[in-house]
Design an enzyme around this catalytic site. Structure first.
Site, PDB file in Angstrom:
ATOM      1  NE  ARG A  11      12.426  21.095  60.766  1.00 29.34           N
ATOM      2  CZ  ARG A  11      12.792  20.961  62.033  1.00 29.34           C
ATOM      3  NH1 ARG A  11      12.599  21.968  62.879  1.00 29.34           N
ATOM      4  NH2 ARG A  11      13.316  19.846  62.466  1.00 29.34           N
ATOM      5  NE  ARG A  34      14.739  14.799  64.672  1.00 27.84           N
ATOM      6  CZ  ARG A  34      14.273  15.848  64.002  1.00 27.84           C
ATOM      7  NH1 ARG A  34      13.681  15.692  62.842  1.00 27.84           N
ATOM      8  NH2 ARG A  34      14.409  17.055  64.494  1.00 27.84           N
ATOM      9  NE  ARG A  50      16.887  19.090  60.661  1.00 26.63           N
ATOM     10  CZ  ARG A  50      16.744  19.483  61.930  1.00 26.63           C
ATOM     11  NH1 ARG A  50      16.519  20.760  62.208  1.00 26.63           N
ATOM     12  NH2 ARG A  50      16.799  18.616  62.915  1.00 26.63           N
ATOM     13  CE  LYS A 110      14.432  22.002  70.500  1.00 25.70           C
ATOM     14  NZ  LYS A 110      13.404  21.109  69.964  1.00 25.70           N
ATOM     15  NE  ARG A 136      17.621  16.853  71.068  1.00 28.02           N
ATOM     16  CZ  ARG A 136      17.649  17.855  70.184  1.00 28.02           C
ATOM     17  NH1 ARG A 136      18.473  18.855  70.337  1.00 28.02           N
ATOM     18  NH2 ARG A 136      16.836  17.851  69.143  1.00 28.02           N
TER      19      ARG A 136
END
Ligand code: AMP
Length: 212
Positions: free
Chosen positions: A126, A170, A159, A13, A87
């Site tokens: 990531r 998550r 992160r 996204k 969400r």
């Protein structure tokens, strides 16, 4: 046209939003980025959001909805992308009301479909620049110099919520709360599915063709 981009964490996204901003001049409204910036600046909003984010839970609807409401008011007619909002179904319902009040509408709710294996690889690998937010991957897109951002020389880090134990929460939170949005947007005729399991440029072209 205003759009919603939704999908699992790691679906792309943020990457697609950045391309839409860069190539089509749209405005990105990323609730995750807004929270991260609030945390960095130690604001009240940041303090309220931090513990939820660190655990991989959703920030309560009332906090998120209030924040988006403020952002929408300041948009001045530019086409926007909602990235990471809504969400939950409650957020989607609140969004519908906010848009109506502000005489705005959503053209399409675009779901980025990516298989779970691929999501896990993307999330665990990531890395992001702490200063400008540029996104890297340890294997598929490492920065030229380890730990240093190609664009701004900022520090490239993982992160907190991309650590493996938090990723599991998550993804579960996503399945329980965000997947039902597919039905919500199917029912109101805005739903479109795009495969996010390919090179970012190809995903972008698929999205661009939907906006024409
Ligand atoms: P993201 O950058 O979109 O992956 O979001 C990072 C984290 O911010 C999420 O795991 C949530 O804790 C929080 N967050 C972002 N957007 C929302 C939202 N719409 N509702 C609740 N929490 C959110």
């Amino acid at each position: 046209m205003n759009i919603i981009l939704f999908g699992a964490p790691g679906a792309g996204k943020g990457t697609q939003s950045a391309m839409l901003v860069d190539k089509l001049g749209m405005v990105q409204i990323s609730t995750g980025d807004l929270f991260r910036s609030a945390i960095k600046n130690s604001t009240e909003l940041g303090l309220a959001a931090k513990s939820y984010m660190d655990r991989g839970d959703l920030v309560p609807d009332s906090i998120v909805i209030g924040m988006v409401e403020e952002v929408l008011k300041g948009l001045k007619g530019k086409s926007f992308i909602l990235d990471g909002f809504p969400r939950t179904v409650a957020q989607a319902e609140a969004l519908g009301k906010m848009l109506q009040v502000n005489s705005m509408s959503i053209g399409k709710a675009i779901f980025l479909e990516v298989p779970k294996e691929e999501l896990l690889d993307r999330l665990t690998g990531r890395r992001v620049c702490q200063s400008c937010g540029a996104v890297y991957h340890i294997h598929s897109k490492p920065p030229k110099e380890a730990g240093v951002c190609d664009q701004c020389s900022g520090q490239v880090v993982q992160r907190n919520d991309d650590k493996e134990d938090v990723i599991a929460t998550r993804l579960k939170t996503y399945e329980e709360n965000t997947l039902p949005l597919r039905g919500f947007y199917r029912d109101n005729g805005k739903y479109v599915e795009v495969s996010g399991n390919r090179e970012a440029g190809q995903v972008f072209e698929a999205i661009r063709s939907l906006l024409a």
